[in-house]
Design an enzyme around this catalytic site. Sequence first.
Site, PDB file in Angstrom:
ATOM      1  CG  HIS A 181       0.545   2.930  -1.584  1.00  0.00           C
ATOM      2  ND1 HIS A 181       1.534   2.164  -2.170  1.00  0.00           N
ATOM      3  CD2 HIS A 181      -0.506   2.093  -1.410  1.00  0.00           C
ATOM      4  CE1 HIS A 181       1.092   0.922  -2.338  1.00  0.00           C
ATOM      5  NE2 HIS A 181      -0.143   0.852  -1.887  1.00  0.00           N
ATOM      6  CD  GLU A 231      -0.571  -0.770   3.580  1.00  0.00           C
ATOM      7  OE1 GLU A 231      -0.255  -1.352   2.524  1.00  0.00           O
ATOM      8  OE2 GLU A 231      -1.392   0.160   3.633  1.00  0.00           O
ATOM      9  CG  HIS A 281      -3.996  -3.247   4.778  1.00  0.00           C
ATOM     10  ND1 HIS A 281      -3.333  -4.342   4.251  1.00  0.00           N
ATOM     11  CD2 HIS A 281      -3.892  -2.269   3.844  1.00  0.00           C
ATOM     12  CE1 HIS A 281      -2.849  -4.034   3.067  1.00  0.00           C
ATOM     13  NE2 HIS A 281      -3.179  -2.781   2.792  1.00  0.00           N
TER      14      HIS A 281
END
Length: 378
Positions: A181, A231, A281
């Site tokens: 992330h 993403e 995504h």
Amino acid sequence: MKIARIETFHVPPRWLFVRVEAEDGCYGWGEASLEGHSEAVDGAFESLRDRFIGADPRRIEDVWQVAYRGGFYRGGAVLMSALAGLDQALWDLKGRHYGLPAWEMMGGQVRDKVRAYAWIGGDRPDDVGEAAAARKAQGFSAVKMNATSELDYLTAPRFDDVVERVRAAQAAGMDVGLDFHGRVHRAMAKQLAKHLEPLGLLFIEEPILSENPEVLAQISNQISIPIALGERLYSRWDFKPFLASGAVDIIQPDLSHAGGLSECRRIAAMAEAYDVAVAPHCPLGPLALAACLQLAGCTPNVVLQEMSLGIHYNAGHDLLHFCANPDVLSPVDGFLPIPTGPGLGVEIDEAAVRKADAEKVRWRNPIWRQEDGSFAEW
């Protein structure tokens, strides 16, 4: 045929829907969701309305090129998300007009279904064994979870905890993708990836932020785990250096952030030339997922599809809440069937969308801080 109106709708939990209607009443839906920045994307539609009210909605490529190039300033999350929602809506409208699914108009079908995966563990991963077992009971065979919560540049993290969580999910019978992330900085990312290497992960996602491509290339050369990223990339030009460097094995364009179906089809074709897989995504809404399935239907190197069913952000309004035909977006034995209906293949409950838009939901991601009070990546 001419475009008569372009409408946007803020709907919970954090989505921005787009509706394009032609003068003859034909319409199409798209999704321009940009989590935490819906108001900015909504504002970008002012210029799109000025340019395209009165345009032929069937000339999708021309609309795309004018929208992208005609404003002089190009790219970025906001403009490309607005263009993505418009592009999806135009494919939906055109498909409804001709009675064809978007994948049929984009080259025809290459698969009947695509393997799906769901989220477990929330922002701060916890109780993943039980959550993985619940996903197994739903029919999924793959899950994704966050690797860690907030993590500083240099610390003494308990990597064993991450390994234990992965093994707990695998013990429930799941293949696991692990999302860093962008929370893990360079020094920690190298160490954590090494600890994870023996586990046989599907992939590690965003092991380092995409603004550090040289670091990503270094990590890629040090480990054998497939690396996924994308993403926070918004066009084929953003993906270009990552493909050229050989640093990524799976790209994850978001069809609501990266210029819609048109651009993501081009991104996927470019990735195919580098033998790179595509796993779009999509922790977003039903229209974004429907667009992803249209891409999967006509794109040979799509391998996995993320879906937000039951994700922790969706409290009160889950993935299928605004769908009049939820079966077309429901997983079957761990796979999502490719929709066969016209356009994007999903029917939206327009009355429910208009009612929800009246409240203009304002979603913001959490802000995290390190123990010393400094900002931490979310």
